[in-house]
Scaffold this motif. Structure first.
Motif, PDB file in Angstrom:
ATOM      1  N   SER A  82       0.814  -1.477   0.044  1.00 59.70           N
ATOM      2  CA  SER A  82       0.002  -0.051  -0.079  1.00 59.70           C
ATOM      3  C   SER A  82       0.978   1.159   0.101  1.00 59.70           C
ATOM      4  CB  SER A  82      -0.846   0.157   1.133  1.00 59.70           C
ATOM      5  OG  SER A  82      -1.677  -1.037   1.251  1.00 59.70           O
ATOM      6  N   CYS A  83       2.378   1.109   0.551  1.00 61.09           N
ATOM      7  CA  CYS A  83       2.696   2.322   0.880  1.00 61.09           C
ATOM      8  C   CYS A  83       3.237   2.643  -0.627  1.00 61.09           C
ATOM      9  CB  CYS A  83       4.113   2.142   1.659  1.00 61.09           C
ATOM     10  SG  CYS A  83       3.800   1.970   3.492  1.00 61.09           S
ATOM     11  N   TRP A 101       2.000   1.912  -3.389  1.00 60.97           N
ATOM     12  CA  TRP A 101       1.167   2.120  -4.524  1.00 60.97           C
ATOM     13  C   TRP A 101       0.887   3.590  -4.300  1.00 60.97           C
ATOM     14  CZ3 TRP A 101      -3.863   3.973  -4.410  1.00 60.97           C
ATOM     15  CH2 TRP A 101      -4.742   3.893  -5.558  1.00 60.97           C
ATOM     16  N   HIS A 102       0.679   3.971  -2.770  1.00 62.58           N
ATOM     17  CA  HIS A 102       0.191   5.518  -2.777  1.00 62.58           C
ATOM     18  C   HIS A 102       1.370   6.180  -3.299  1.00 62.58           C
ATOM     19  CE1 HIS A 102      -3.534   5.448  -0.852  1.00 62.58           C
ATOM     20  NE2 HIS A 102      -3.324   4.258  -0.305  1.00 62.58           N
ATOM     21  N   SER A 103       2.763   5.841  -3.065  1.00 62.91           N
ATOM     22  CA  SER A 103       3.723   6.819  -3.509  1.00 62.91           C
ATOM     23  C   SER A 103       3.813   6.915  -5.131  1.00 62.91           C
ATOM     24  CB  SER A 103       5.010   6.329  -2.946  1.00 62.91           C
ATOM     25  OG  SER A 103       4.987   6.374  -1.578  1.00 62.91           O
ATOM     26  N   GLU A 121       1.211   6.334  -7.077  1.00 66.15           N
ATOM     27  CA  GLU A 121      -0.076   7.195  -7.560  1.00 66.15           C
ATOM     28  C   GLU A 121       0.305   8.689  -7.556  1.00 66.15           C
ATOM     29  OE1 GLU A 121      -3.547   6.507  -8.937  1.00 66.15           O
ATOM     30  OE2 GLU A 121      -1.851   4.655  -9.174  1.00 66.15           O
ATOM     31  N   ALA A 122       0.970   9.188  -6.472  1.00 63.74           N
ATOM     32  CA  ALA A 122       1.069  10.576  -6.361  1.00 63.74           C
ATOM     33  C   ALA A 122       2.255  10.974  -7.307  1.00 63.74           C
ATOM     34  CB  ALA A 122       1.726  10.698  -4.969  1.00 63.74           C
ATOM     35  N   TYR A 159       4.239  13.627  -2.822  1.00 63.44           N
ATOM     36  CA  TYR A 159       4.578  12.559  -1.934  1.00 63.44           C
ATOM     37  C   TYR A 159       3.835  12.435  -0.553  1.00 63.44           C
ATOM     38  CZ  TYR A 159       7.545  10.684  -5.667  1.00 63.44           C
ATOM     39  OH  TYR A 159       8.142  10.406  -6.735  1.00 63.44           O
ATOM     40  N   PRO A 160       3.013  11.337  -0.495  1.00 63.87           N
ATOM     41  CA  PRO A 160       2.477  11.214   0.999  1.00 63.87           C
ATOM     42  C   PRO A 160       3.579  11.091   2.221  1.00 63.87           C
ATOM     43  CG  PRO A 160       2.033   9.331  -0.172  1.00 63.87           C
ATOM     44  CD  PRO A 160       2.807  10.106  -1.298  1.00 63.87           C
ATOM     45  N   LEU A 178       0.290   8.468   5.657  1.00 63.24           N
ATOM     46  CA  LEU A 178      -0.088   7.167   5.220  1.00 63.24           C
ATOM     47  C   LEU A 178      -0.496   6.302   6.535  1.00 63.24           C
ATOM     48  CD1 LEU A 178       2.648   5.953   2.635  1.00 63.24           C
ATOM     49  CD2 LEU A 178       0.351   6.798   2.416  1.00 63.24           C
ATOM     50  N   LYS A 225      -4.273   7.082   7.127  1.00 62.59           N
ATOM     51  CA  LYS A 225      -4.898   6.499   6.138  1.00 62.59           C
ATOM     52  C   LYS A 225      -5.207   5.099   6.245  1.00 62.59           C
ATOM     53  CE  LYS A 225      -4.350   8.425   2.075  1.00 62.59           C
ATOM     54  NZ  LYS A 225      -4.548   8.931   0.946  1.00 62.59           N
TER      55      LYS A 225
END
Ligand SMILES: [Zn+2]
Length: 440
Positions: free
Chosen positions: A45-46, A48-50, A52-53, A60-61, A66, A69
């Motif tokens: 998930s980490c 993926w979110h990076s 996506e950003a 970046y989140p 994170l 979230k």
């Protein structure tokens, strides 16, 4: 002496040791498999979110964003909240290390990526995630799941020092790792890091110093002894490792990222590096073992490493190619530093570090500073006092003065003994003493 300088800084004689206990997979795999897979999910998930950003061109989140979230995620709730948080922290740690390597000229580094969903990720328990009493470790998972109790082998929390002192440790971190062979899980390991407290060391005494140059490690002590340890094999391995990385990188850059060919190359590269890293570790272990033995034989109290950090910083300002090759073809300083620290403490020697400031440009006999007296890499020829000294021994004798007096531009006060030379002997897998001519 030298002690007052350290006030307020991290204490050098606090000893942490990690001890490993094998866990029977028949009993423990069913218990930990679910939570370990959940940890892999959190990691992914980490990533993926990076990504996506990056795709969307957003910021970046951050670590805390994170964590916040993921709180509602099902996988988050399968672990103790600190263990879940640890996965996010490890991800950001990996990103930071990637950025650092990249900045240091390791172009071949890739950002941390997705892990296959069947991979069992290491679980980390921080202080609040476990309890410990009398040889029993109680590991907490989520609130819904029962706590696990692991019985540790007797004496796990105890360490006996050479002078007979017995230290009793407190566990500060616990990890459960899966052991893989040929892509199959063959077992589980419990890694417990113990804080054994402050090792009692004498607060005044003899000092030894080390100058980590490649391919030589020079040692000197207040007893006047001087040693050169030839580390050509170690350096050759480091250089070979860099060559392998560059070669694979070139091959991989020619195929599409994620393609079958690309993945095959990645796997081959990892395999090759794993073996090489094992060899490198064997050599650094032998080196730090010899260092600890030399210190022990001379009854040293402070064992000091010349710190290259400032020199490296200088190298960073130079041009890019030069910088990269300088950084890359060096002994693995942080690995040696870490091994040196705990091996010293086990022998009740206090490890320390000091800046090399000017020690390699100053004559250790008369104290005159002049860069040009270093005729070439290996030779110091002082035109003020006529001293002809091995340049690395000259440097390390300066480091001792830096440590004792805070400067090195003064006359030699120690009576020096003739230098000894050690070199790697592959028949015995250790460093052995050889005749001084071998250093030439
Ligand atoms: Zn001189």
């Amino acid at each position: 002496m030298g002690w007052a300088k350290n006030k307020g800084k991290k204490q050098n004689n606090r000893l942490y040791l990690t001890r490993v206990v094998p866990l029977s997979p028949d009993v423990w795999l069913p218990v930990f498999e679910g939570p370990m897979l959940a940890a892999t999910k959190i990691w992914n998930s980490c990533v993926w979110h990076s990504r996506e950003a990056r795709k969307k061109g957003e910021k970046y989140p951050t670590e805390s964003e994170l964590k916040e979230k993921f709180k509602s995620y099902e996988s988050w709730k399968q672990l103790h909240s600190q263990s879940s948080q640890a996965v996010v922290e490890e991800y950001f740690e990996a990103v930071r290390s990637y950025v650092k390597h990249r900045d240091n000229g390791h172009e071949e580094m890739r950002p941390p990526g997705f892990k296959h969903k069947t991979i069992l990720r290491t679980i980390t328990w921080k202080r609040q995630g476990f309890d410990y009493q009398e040889g029993q470790l109680i590991l907490k998972l989520s609130r819904k799941l029962d706590n696990m109790t692991v019985h540790l082998p007797e004496g796990s929390d105890i360490l006996k020092l050479p002078d007979g002192t017995v230290l009793k440790g407190v566990p500060v971190e616990v990890k459960v790792k899966a052991v893989y062979r040929k892509k199959k899980v063959i077992g589980l390991e419990l890694h417990v890091t113990w804080d054994l407290g402050l090792v009692p060391v004498v607060l005044a005494g003899k000092v030894s110093a080390y100058d980590l140059n490649s391919p030589l490690v020079a040692r000197a002590s207040t007893e006047g002894s001087q040693q050169l340890i030839i580390c050509r094999e170690l350096l050759a391995l480091i250089q070979y490792r860099n060559k392998i990385i560059a070669e694979f990188q070139q091959k991989m850059s020619r195929c599409k990222e994620g393609s079958r060919k690309w993945r095959a190359l990645l796997a081959a590269k990892r395999d090759k590096l794993k073996k090489l890293d094992r060899r490198i570790k064997q050599l650094t272990n032998a080196l730090t073992k010899l260092m600890a033995e030399l210190d022990h034989d001379e009854d040293i109290t402070f064992s000091v490493l010349g710190d290259l950090t400032d020199i490296r910083r200088k190298a960073r300002t130079g041009d890019k190619n030069k910088k990269a090759s300088q950084k890359i073809n060096q002994l693995p300083f942080s690995q040696i530093e870490q091994q040196h620290a705990y091996k010293s403490l086990l022998k009740q020697v206090c490890p320390d570090k000091i800046s090399e400031s000017y020690s390699s440009q100053t004559c250790s006999r008369c104290g005159v500073r002049n860069k040009s007296y270093r005729v070439h890499r290996g030779l110091w020829r002082c035109r003020s006092c006529g001293a002809i000294i091995h340049a690395d021994l000259n440097g390390v004798n300066g480091i001792i003065k830096n440590y004792l007096f805070g400067r090195c531009d003064m006359r030699q006060v120690l009576r020096l003994k003739p230098p000894e030379v050690y070199r790697w002997d592959k028949r015995y897998n250790k460093f052995v003493k050889v005749s001084p001519r071998a250093a030439a």
